[in-house]
Enzyme design. Structure first.
Site, short mmCIF file in Angstrom:
data_model
loop_
_atom_site.label_atom_id
_atom_site.label_comp_id
_atom_site.label_asym_id
_atom_site.label_seq_id
_atom_site.Cartn_x
_atom_site.Cartn_y
_atom_site.Cartn_z
N TYR A 24 -2.69 2.06 -9.59
CA TYR A 24 -1.89 2.72 -8.55
C TYR A 24 -2.16 4.22 -8.40
O TYR A 24 -1.56 4.87 -7.55
CB TYR A 24 -0.39 2.51 -8.84
CG TYR A 24 0.00 1.04 -8.83
CD1 TYR A 24 -0.08 0.29 -7.65
CD2 TYR A 24 0.44 0.39 -9.97
CE1 TYR A 24 0.25 -1.05 -7.62
CE2 TYR A 24 0.78 -0.96 -9.96
CZ TYR A 24 0.69 -1.67 -8.78
OH TYR A 24 1.03 -2.99 -8.75
N HIS A 101 0.18 -1.41 1.07
CA HIS A 101 -0.03 -1.69 -0.35
C HIS A 101 -1.03 -0.69 -0.89
O HIS A 101 -2.11 -0.52 -0.31
CB HIS A 101 -0.52 -3.11 -0.58
CG HIS A 101 0.47 -4.12 -0.12
ND1 HIS A 101 1.65 -4.33 -0.78
CD2 HIS A 101 0.49 -4.92 0.96
CE1 HIS A 101 2.36 -5.24 -0.13
NE2 HIS A 101 1.68 -5.61 0.95
N ILE A 102 -0.66 -0.05 -1.97
CA ILE A 102 -1.53 0.96 -2.58
C ILE A 102 -2.80 0.30 -3.12
O ILE A 102 -3.91 0.78 -2.93
CB ILE A 102 -0.76 1.68 -3.70
CG1 ILE A 102 0.45 2.42 -3.12
CG2 ILE A 102 -1.69 2.64 -4.46
CD1 ILE A 102 1.45 2.91 -4.16
N ARG A 112 -0.69 -12.55 -5.49
CA ARG A 112 -0.52 -11.37 -4.64
C ARG A 112 -1.21 -11.53 -3.28
O ARG A 112 -1.13 -10.65 -2.44
CB ARG A 112 -1.05 -10.12 -5.34
CG ARG A 112 -0.30 -9.78 -6.61
CD ARG A 112 -0.76 -8.45 -7.20
NE ARG A 112 -0.41 -8.34 -8.59
CZ ARG A 112 0.77 -7.95 -9.06
NH1 ARG A 112 1.72 -7.55 -8.23
NH2 ARG A 112 1.01 -7.90 -10.35
#
Ligand code: CA2
Length: 145
Positions: A24, A101-102, A112
């Site tokens: 992240y 979304h990062i 995911r």
């Protein structure tokens, strides 16, 4: 100002900058909110930011956006992959919204890869790091008269 954007960050995004920098990055939630405000200001919008670890709080904030916001930028965190209720809230208020979304969710675990928001989002920004929030603001702003 031409309007207000609601910035929503979901569960665990308050941990940004403190853990998992390889996934992240090192920016904190405050950094994300600041860069989103800066990008919005450049195109004439202001921002109300909320982060919560509680689904109902996020849904209430989305409902409240009907009163004074023209668009929503949302990183729903893990709720992306689980929450019909969040999808219903976003479609219910009928504001244009960007799903951010990062990380590149498609390069991660299979669970995911599915998003309950993907097909109803106006804009999707995936895997561009925290700069994706700025990109989302610019893309939404271009669609708002
Ligand atoms: O890539 C993203 O932005 C995600 O929405 C982040 C979610 C994850 O569940 C999604 O699949 C993709 C998780 C947010 C948790 O954020 C953390 C940040 C730092 C340390 C730990 C968690």
């Amino acid at each position: 100002m031409t309007g207000r954007i609601l910035l929503v960050n979901g569960p665990n995004l308050n941990l940004l900058g403190s853990r998992e920098p390889d996934v992240y990055g090192t920016a904190t939630l405050t950094d994300v909110e600041d860069l989103t405000r800066a990008a919005a200001a450049e195109v004439g919008f202001d921002v109300r930011a909320i982060q919560s670890n509680h689904e109902g709080v996020l849904i209430d904030a989305i409902h409240a956006a009907r009163e004074d916001c023209v668009a929503i930028v949302i990183n729903p965190g893990g709720l992306t992959h689980t929450s019909v209720s969040l999808r219903d809230a976003l479609t219910g208020v009928a504001l244009p919204f960007a799903e951010v979304h990062i990380s590149d969710v498609y390069a991660r675990e299979e669970f995911r890869h599915h998003s309950y928001l993907h097909d109803v989002a106006t804009v999707r920004v995936i895997g561009e790091g925290v700069e994706g929030y700025a990109s989302a603001v610019r893309q939404l702003a271009a669609l708002i008269p």
